[in-house]
Design an enzyme around this catalytic site. Sequence first.
Site, short mmCIF file in Angstrom:
data_model
loop_
_atom_site.label_atom_id
_atom_site.label_comp_id
_atom_site.label_asym_id
_atom_site.label_seq_id
_atom_site.Cartn_x
_atom_site.Cartn_y
_atom_site.Cartn_z
N HIS A 44 13.98 -1.98 -15.95
CA HIS A 44 13.30 -2.77 -16.99
C HIS A 44 11.90 -2.19 -17.18
O HIS A 44 11.51 -1.21 -16.52
CB HIS A 44 13.27 -4.25 -16.60
CG HIS A 44 12.78 -4.50 -15.21
ND1 HIS A 44 11.46 -4.32 -14.84
CD2 HIS A 44 13.43 -4.87 -14.07
CE1 HIS A 44 11.31 -4.60 -13.57
NE2 HIS A 44 12.49 -4.92 -13.06
N HIS A 47 9.76 -1.12 -14.19
CA HIS A 47 9.98 0.22 -13.61
C HIS A 47 9.33 1.29 -14.48
O HIS A 47 8.74 2.25 -13.97
CB HIS A 47 11.49 0.53 -13.54
CG HIS A 47 12.26 -0.37 -12.63
ND1 HIS A 47 13.09 -1.36 -13.09
CD2 HIS A 47 12.34 -0.41 -11.28
CE1 HIS A 47 13.66 -1.96 -12.06
NE2 HIS A 47 13.22 -1.42 -10.95
N GLN A 71 20.07 -2.71 2.77
CA GLN A 71 18.97 -3.67 2.65
C GLN A 71 19.43 -5.03 2.12
O GLN A 71 18.63 -5.91 1.91
CB GLN A 71 17.83 -3.10 1.80
CG GLN A 71 18.11 -2.97 0.31
CD GLN A 71 16.97 -2.26 -0.41
OE1 GLN A 71 16.78 -1.06 -0.28
NE2 GLN A 71 16.18 -3.00 -1.16
N LYS A 163 4.68 -6.53 -7.19
CA LYS A 163 5.52 -7.74 -7.18
C LYS A 163 6.15 -7.90 -5.79
O LYS A 163 6.22 -9.00 -5.25
CB LYS A 163 6.61 -7.68 -8.24
CG LYS A 163 7.41 -8.96 -8.28
CD LYS A 163 8.35 -8.96 -9.42
CE LYS A 163 9.77 -9.12 -9.13
NZ LYS A 163 10.52 -8.74 -8.07
#
Length: 296
Positions: A44, A47, A71, A163
Amino acid sequence: MFVGTIMLKNVMIFDSHKLLTEYLNNHIHSKKTVGFVPTMGALHEGHISLMKQAISECDHLVVSIFVNPTQFDNRNDLDKYPRTVEKDVLFIKEHIDPNKLTVYAPSVEDVYGNNTAAKSYSYDGLENVMEGANRPGHFDGVGTILEFLFKAVTPDKAFFGEKDFQQLQIVKKLVEKLGLDLNIIGCPIKREPHGLAMSSRNEQLSKTAREKAAFINTTLLKAQSYFKKNSILKTQQLVHDLFKKEPDFTLEYFTITSEETLHPVTRKYKKHHYRGFIVARIEGVRLIDNISLPQN
Ligand code: PAF
């Protein structure tokens, strides 16, 4: 399914780390500085902002697109994670000159061989709080893939969004502990017009919920201004009270930590830097955000 290199609309894509390293060593590293943006795809604008920053600071950009199995603490989340490599590459190409771009989009086998397992890392306690405490093994998985990618790409700089602020601090620690010659650059959170932090997860929200979710950022901004004149405990109370009035949301946590250690704090000290971290769900989608909390 390919093994090696392909060109997609003038973008060079590798799915073999050996060939990627060979290509970068032979054609790029001697002449150019390399910026690296690791991703899990489903790209999005957030990035793209990392990639734009990378290419403004370096001559060449390497982007990896890999949904890293080690992960994920939940098999269902891993299976549901969108895999849209071709669309992602075309999206990058809209913003970055393909002559300055290399993409690495490997299979699980190329990265892990026949042992898809995470190594174990100590990040001096950064891993034991918030997302680390809520998602066991998550930061071991992140460390495993990033160690692999950093060694395959050997970039000059790697770019990460604030973020995932805890991830950013952990990556800095990983690089320090591994002794890699690499600069980790934190980039500001990119937000949707109404304030929601950009995330691949936002796609899972209905249009109404996506607009309502701006409430998370609005609440953080209120906390930021309130914190200047009030205590940590009162600021936490304010956030809890605001969420109580919004039944569409479930507040998983709001924590104020030292920006450096990420350990939760209950008292303010002069000249210390603090940050507020929030996790809330709307329509069952788990959203995370954070904000710096200056004292004046
Ligand atoms: O932030 C992410 O998308 C992932 O954790 C990362 C850094 C690409 C590692 O898989």
